[in-house]
Design a protein around this motif. Sequence first.
Motif, PDB file in Angstrom:
ATOM      1  N   LEU A  53       5.189  -2.519  12.000  1.00 14.54           N
ATOM      2  CA  LEU A  53       4.471  -1.321  12.432  1.00 14.54           C
ATOM      3  C   LEU A  53       4.866  -0.101  11.607  1.00 14.54           C
ATOM      4  O   LEU A  53       4.015   0.725  11.261  1.00 14.54           O
ATOM      5  N   ILE A  54       6.137   0.014  11.272  1.00 10.99           N
ATOM      6  CA  ILE A  54       6.592   1.140  10.457  1.00 10.99           C
ATOM      7  C   ILE A  54       5.951   1.073   9.072  1.00 10.99           C
ATOM      8  O   ILE A  54       5.469   2.085   8.544  1.00 10.99           O
ATOM      9  N   ALA A  55       5.919  -0.104   8.469  1.00 14.20           N
ATOM     10  CA  ALA A  55       5.335  -0.250   7.132  1.00 14.20           C
ATOM     11  C   ALA A  55       3.835   0.041   7.138  1.00 14.20           C
ATOM     12  O   ALA A  55       3.331   0.789   6.295  1.00 14.20           O
ATOM     13  N   VAL A  56       3.121  -0.535   8.105  1.00 18.23           N
ATOM     14  CA  VAL A  56       1.675  -0.321   8.182  1.00 18.23           C
ATOM     15  C   VAL A  56       1.375   1.146   8.476  1.00 18.23           C
ATOM     16  O   VAL A  56       0.474   1.739   7.872  1.00 18.23           O
ATOM     17  N   GLY A  57       2.132   1.753   9.384  1.00 18.21           N
ATOM     18  CA  GLY A  57       1.927   3.162   9.703  1.00 18.21           C
ATOM     19  C   GLY A  57       2.182   4.059   8.511  1.00 18.21           C
ATOM     20  O   GLY A  57       1.436   5.012   8.280  1.00 18.21           O
ATOM     21  N   ALA A  58       3.220   3.755   7.724  1.00 18.97           N
ATOM     22  CA  ALA A  58       3.512   4.571   6.546  1.00 18.97           C
ATOM     23  C   ALA A  58       2.401   4.468   5.511  1.00 18.97           C
ATOM     24  O   ALA A  58       1.991   5.478   4.922  1.00 18.97           O
ATOM     25  N   VAL A  59       1.890   3.256   5.297  1.00 20.01           N
ATOM     26  CA  VAL A  59       0.797   3.081   4.331  1.00 20.01           C
ATOM     27  C   VAL A  59      -0.448   3.816   4.807  1.00 20.01           C
ATOM     28  O   VAL A  59      -1.119   4.510   4.023  1.00 20.01           O
ATOM     29  N   LEU A  60      -0.781   3.711   6.087  1.00 23.41           N
ATOM     30  CA  LEU A  60      -1.946   4.420   6.614  1.00 23.41           C
ATOM     31  C   LEU A  60      -1.770   5.932   6.537  1.00 23.41           C
ATOM     32  O   LEU A  60      -2.713   6.660   6.224  1.00 23.41           O
ATOM     33  N   LEU A  61      -0.565   6.405   6.809  1.00 27.66           N
ATOM     34  CA  LEU A  61      -0.279   7.827   6.749  1.00 27.66           C
ATOM     35  C   LEU A  61      -0.462   8.357   5.330  1.00 27.66           C
ATOM     36  O   LEU A  61      -1.135   9.380   5.120  1.00 27.66           O
ATOM     37  N   ILE A  62       0.093   7.661   4.359  1.00 31.62           N
ATOM     38  CA  ILE A  62      -0.045   8.077   2.960  1.00 31.62           C
ATOM     39  C   ILE A  62      -1.497   7.988   2.513  1.00 31.62           C
ATOM     40  O   ILE A  62      -2.021   8.894   1.855  1.00 31.62           O
ATOM     41  N   MET A  63      -2.163   6.918   2.900  1.00 32.76           N
ATOM     42  CA  MET A  63      -3.550   6.736   2.519  1.00 32.76           C
ATOM     43  C   MET A  63      -4.439   7.832   3.117  1.00 32.76           C
ATOM     44  O   MET A  63      -5.288   8.409   2.429  1.00 32.76           O
ATOM     45  N   GLY A  64      -4.240   8.141   4.385  1.00 28.38           N
ATOM     46  CA  GLY A  64      -5.020   9.199   5.020  1.00 28.38           C
ATOM     47  C   GLY A  64      -4.741  10.558   4.414  1.00 28.38           C
ATOM     48  O   GLY A  64      -5.662  11.367   4.207  1.00 28.38           O
ATOM     49  N   LEU A  81      -5.300   7.677  -6.485  1.00 29.87           N
ATOM     50  CA  LEU A  81      -4.230   7.003  -5.738  1.00 29.87           C
ATOM     51  C   LEU A  81      -4.763   6.416  -4.436  1.00 29.87           C
ATOM     52  O   LEU A  81      -4.385   5.308  -4.039  1.00 29.87           O
ATOM     53  N   PHE A  82      -5.639   7.144  -3.760  1.00 35.67           N
ATOM     54  CA  PHE A  82      -6.279   6.643  -2.541  1.00 35.67           C
ATOM     55  C   PHE A  82      -7.046   5.356  -2.847  1.00 35.67           C
ATOM     56  O   PHE A  82      -6.919   4.356  -2.137  1.00 35.67           O
ATOM     57  N   PHE A  83      -7.811   5.364  -3.926  1.00 33.90           N
ATOM     58  CA  PHE A  83      -8.578   4.184  -4.308  1.00 33.90           C
ATOM     59  C   PHE A  83      -7.659   3.006  -4.621  1.00 33.90           C
ATOM     60  O   PHE A  83      -7.935   1.870  -4.230  1.00 33.90           O
ATOM     61  N   VAL A  84      -6.560   3.257  -5.329  1.00 40.27           N
ATOM     62  CA  VAL A  84      -5.628   2.184  -5.689  1.00 40.27           C
ATOM     63  C   VAL A  84      -5.021   1.565  -4.431  1.00 40.27           C
ATOM     64  O   VAL A  84      -4.907   0.343  -4.320  1.00 40.27           O
ATOM     65  N   ILE A  85      -4.631   2.402  -3.459  1.00 44.51           N
ATOM     66  CA  ILE A  85      -4.053   1.878  -2.216  1.00 44.51           C
ATOM     67  C   ILE A  85      -5.085   1.046  -1.454  1.00 44.51           C
ATOM     68  O   ILE A  85      -4.781  -0.042  -0.960  1.00 44.51           O
ATOM     69  N   VAL A  86      -6.315   1.545  -1.372  1.00 42.14           N
ATOM     70  CA  VAL A  86      -7.372   0.784  -0.693  1.00 42.14           C
ATOM     71  C   VAL A  86      -7.629  -0.534  -1.422  1.00 42.14           C
ATOM     72  O   VAL A  86      -7.806  -1.586  -0.793  1.00 42.14           O
ATOM     73  N   LEU A  87      -7.599  -0.514  -2.749  1.00 47.98           N
ATOM     74  CA  LEU A  87      -7.805  -1.726  -3.534  1.00 47.98           C
ATOM     75  C   LEU A  87      -6.679  -2.736  -3.302  1.00 47.98           C
ATOM     76  O   LEU A  87      -6.935  -3.934  -3.125  1.00 47.98           O
ATOM     77  N   VAL A  88      -5.433  -2.271  -3.259  1.00 50.98           N
ATOM     78  CA  VAL A  88      -4.293  -3.168  -3.014  1.00 50.98           C
ATOM     79  C   VAL A  88      -4.395  -3.782  -1.619  1.00 50.98           C
ATOM     80  O   VAL A  88      -4.150  -4.987  -1.438  1.00 50.98           O
ATOM     81  N   VAL A  89      -4.768  -2.975  -0.626  1.00 50.40           N
ATOM     82  CA  VAL A  89      -4.932  -3.498   0.735  1.00 50.40           C
ATOM     83  C   VAL A  89      -6.045  -4.545   0.765  1.00 50.40           C
ATOM     84  O   VAL A  89      -5.902  -5.604   1.388  1.00 50.40           O
ATOM     85  N   PHE A  90      -7.140  -4.277   0.082  1.00 55.73           N
ATOM     86  CA  PHE A  90      -8.250  -5.234   0.031  1.00 55.73           C
ATOM     87  C   PHE A  90      -7.823  -6.534  -0.636  1.00 55.73           C
ATOM     88  O   PHE A  90      -8.128  -7.630  -0.146  1.00 55.73           O
ATOM     89  N   ILE A  91      -7.106  -6.446  -1.750  1.00 51.50           N
ATOM     90  CA  ILE A  91      -6.638  -7.650  -2.445  1.00 51.50           C
ATOM     91  C   ILE A  91      -5.672  -8.437  -1.557  1.00 51.50           C
ATOM     92  O   ILE A  91      -5.723  -9.675  -1.513  1.00 51.50           O
TER      93      ILE A  91
END
Length: 115
Positions: A53-64, A81-91
């Motif tokens: 939960l901490i890891a997912v929350g941190a990624v969502l926080l940074i992405m948002g 950077l937003f696009f790269v994070i979304v792309l990594v999550v999608f992959i």
Amino acid sequence: MFLFNGIIFVAGAAVLGVGVWVKVDGGSLLAVIGNIEDAPAELSQLLNVGYLLIAVGAVLLIMGFLGCCGAVKESRCMLLLFFVIVLVVFIAEVAGAIVVLVFQPLAEDLINRLG
């Protein structure tokens, strides 16, 4: 775009907060779960997902944050950077789906043993 990323930012903060709460004060979570009638005993395993939960929350926080600020300031770097994070999550999602499909018989066997 600002509103959508603002919602992601707030959701990330909430998930991060719950993850920290679970890791810092797991006893109160067990007390809340203990008050639920007919709750399965496996719910006590929720304490083990605190780091996830901490890891997912941190990624969502940074992405948002990157999405909100990038949209408002029209910053190419933040939006990239937003696009790269979304792309990594999608992959990662596609890779997870492939792993589940490849190991489907093993996963079904494990689920049948546990259930």
